[in-house]
Design an enzyme around this catalytic site. Structure first.
Site, mmCIF file in Angstrom:
data_model
loop_
_atom_site.group_PDB
_atom_site.id
_atom_site.type_symbol
_atom_site.label_atom_id
_atom_site.label_comp_id
_atom_site.label_asym_id
_atom_site.label_seq_id
_atom_site.Cartn_x
_atom_site.Cartn_y
_atom_site.Cartn_z
ATOM 1 N N CYS A 1 20.287 -25.606 -13.320
ATOM 2 C CA CYS A 1 20.175 -24.697 -11.907
ATOM 3 C C CYS A 1 19.692 -23.322 -12.151
ATOM 4 O O CYS A 1 18.646 -23.217 -12.032
ATOM 5 C CB CYS A 1 21.563 -24.833 -11.560
ATOM 6 N N HIS B 1 22.997 -30.456 -11.401
ATOM 7 C CA HIS B 1 24.244 -30.146 -12.561
ATOM 8 C C HIS B 1 24.745 -31.350 -13.206
ATOM 9 O O HIS B 1 25.692 -31.855 -13.009
ATOM 10 C CB HIS B 1 25.456 -29.459 -11.692
ATOM 11 N N GLU C 1 25.767 -31.256 -16.128
ATOM 12 C CA GLU C 1 27.239 -30.915 -16.882
ATOM 13 C C GLU C 1 28.420 -31.467 -16.210
ATOM 14 O O GLU C 1 29.329 -31.830 -16.711
ATOM 15 C CB GLU C 1 27.059 -29.467 -17.104
HETATM 16 N N1 LIG Z 1 21.997 -18.865 -7.755
HETATM 17 C C1 LIG Z 1 20.987 -19.796 -7.773
HETATM 18 C C2 LIG Z 1 21.376 -20.937 -8.814
HETATM 19 C C3 LIG Z 1 22.611 -21.696 -8.201
HETATM 20 C C4 LIG Z 1 23.407 -22.101 -9.215
HETATM 21 O O1 LIG Z 1 23.114 -22.151 -10.519
HETATM 22 N N2 LIG Z 1 24.362 -22.861 -8.725
HETATM 23 C C5 LIG Z 1 25.710 -23.137 -9.665
HETATM 24 C C6 LIG Z 1 26.877 -22.448 -9.229
HETATM 25 C C7 LIG Z 1 27.241 -23.325 -8.194
HETATM 26 C C8 LIG Z 1 28.496 -22.398 -7.621
HETATM 27 O O2 LIG Z 1 29.601 -22.516 -8.018
HETATM 28 O O3 LIG Z 1 28.221 -21.889 -6.300
HETATM 29 C C9 LIG Z 1 20.813 -20.323 -6.302
HETATM 30 O O4 LIG Z 1 21.576 -20.374 -5.353
HETATM 31 O O5 LIG Z 1 19.556 -21.207 -6.352
#
Ligand SMILES: N[C@@H](CCC(=O)NCCCC(=O)O)C(=O)O
Length: 259
Positions: free
Chosen positions: A112, A220, A222
């Protein structure tokens, strides 16, 4: 035989008035249960990390997701406060760690925010608020309280024939989750696009001519690594590369001491 070690660069967070270096449990759990390796968390520092000291001692690097976004000036764009929140120490740590990991041929899995960092580290750019692009699907985190529903598997990705990921998952359509509002804009020269969503959003890449496993995914794997076959297969492949790297590293250090 000691287990291999996979490094996870931390996010910085403020909690109870302190600054923390932290990563969500789902990433540590996926390393342990999905690869059989030991996870270590690398502090996110603007400066002060000795990357050679770290990479001399690990057998894999995994970049986690995060709600924060890569700072826009790192890919040649003006800062737009709508791209916040940011995490500059995470940027500084992850981007340099990615470049050195690839140079050394250490297995790399970028998830991500991680695939976005991989693209920026190698010279690519990002697009923001991709859900606002005409014809695009809404890839953002679902606005629900339960994390299992946030990370629900709900979109198709199309894996390209002959790609690195096709060698792991097979070619064709796979169901994955989606929690992002940014995506790869211009693909870095050293990255090959390996999977796309129905709306053309880049969902997976691999490093061209990489010395080892070097893959990024926008979804994701994981989160459902213990119950979803697609997620498990990706982590199994990463784990196999990590174990092979660890055996070779141990052997080369043993042959050194034998002289
Ligand atoms: N911020 C970036 C990457 C998004 C990301 O890594 N999401 C995982 C976290 C999800 C959450 O808990 O909100 C984008 O928005 O593209």
């Amino acid at each position: 035989m000691p287990s291999p070690i996979i490094a996870i660069p931390a996010d910085t967070r403020e909690l109870d008035g302190y600054n923390w270096h932290a990563t969500p449990h789902q990433y540590v759990n996926a390393v342990v249960k999905g690869t059989g390796a030991t996870a270590i968390i690398i502090p996110a520092l603007i400066e002060g990390n000795d990357f050679d000291a770290i990479l001399d001692r690990v057998d894999g690097v995994m970049l986690s997701g995060s709600r924060t976004n890569v700072y826009p000036t790192l890919y040649g764009r003006e800062v737009n406060e709508s791209d916040a929140p940011f995490d500059r120490p995470r940027d500084a740590t992850a981007l340099e760690l990615i470049r050195r990991t690839i140079d050394r041929g250490i297995p790399l899995l970028a998830i991500c925010r991680g695939i976005q960092e991989l693209n920026v580290a190698l010279g690519g750019t990002l697009e923001s608020e991709i859900q606002d692009k005409p014809g695009n699907w809404d890839h953002r985190r679902p606005d629900v309280p339960e994390r299992d529903r946030m990370y629900a598997i709900r979109q198709k990705v199309h894996v390209k024939e002959g790609s690195c990921i096709a060698g792991v998952l097979g070619t064709g359509e796979f169901e994955v989750n989606s929690l992002h509002r940014q995506a790869i804009g211009e693909t870095a020269p050293r990255l090959a696009v390996e999977a796309v969503a129905d709306d053309g959003t880049i969902e997976a890449v691999s490093v061209i001519d990489a010395k080892n496993f070097a893959v990024g995914v926008q979804w994701h794997p994981e989160y459902w690594v213990e119950s979803d076959a697609t997620s498990a297969r990706l982590f199994k492949a990463f784990g196999n590369a990590v174990k092979a790297y660890a055996a070779a590293r141990r052997w080369s250090s043993r042959s050194f001491t034998r002289r």
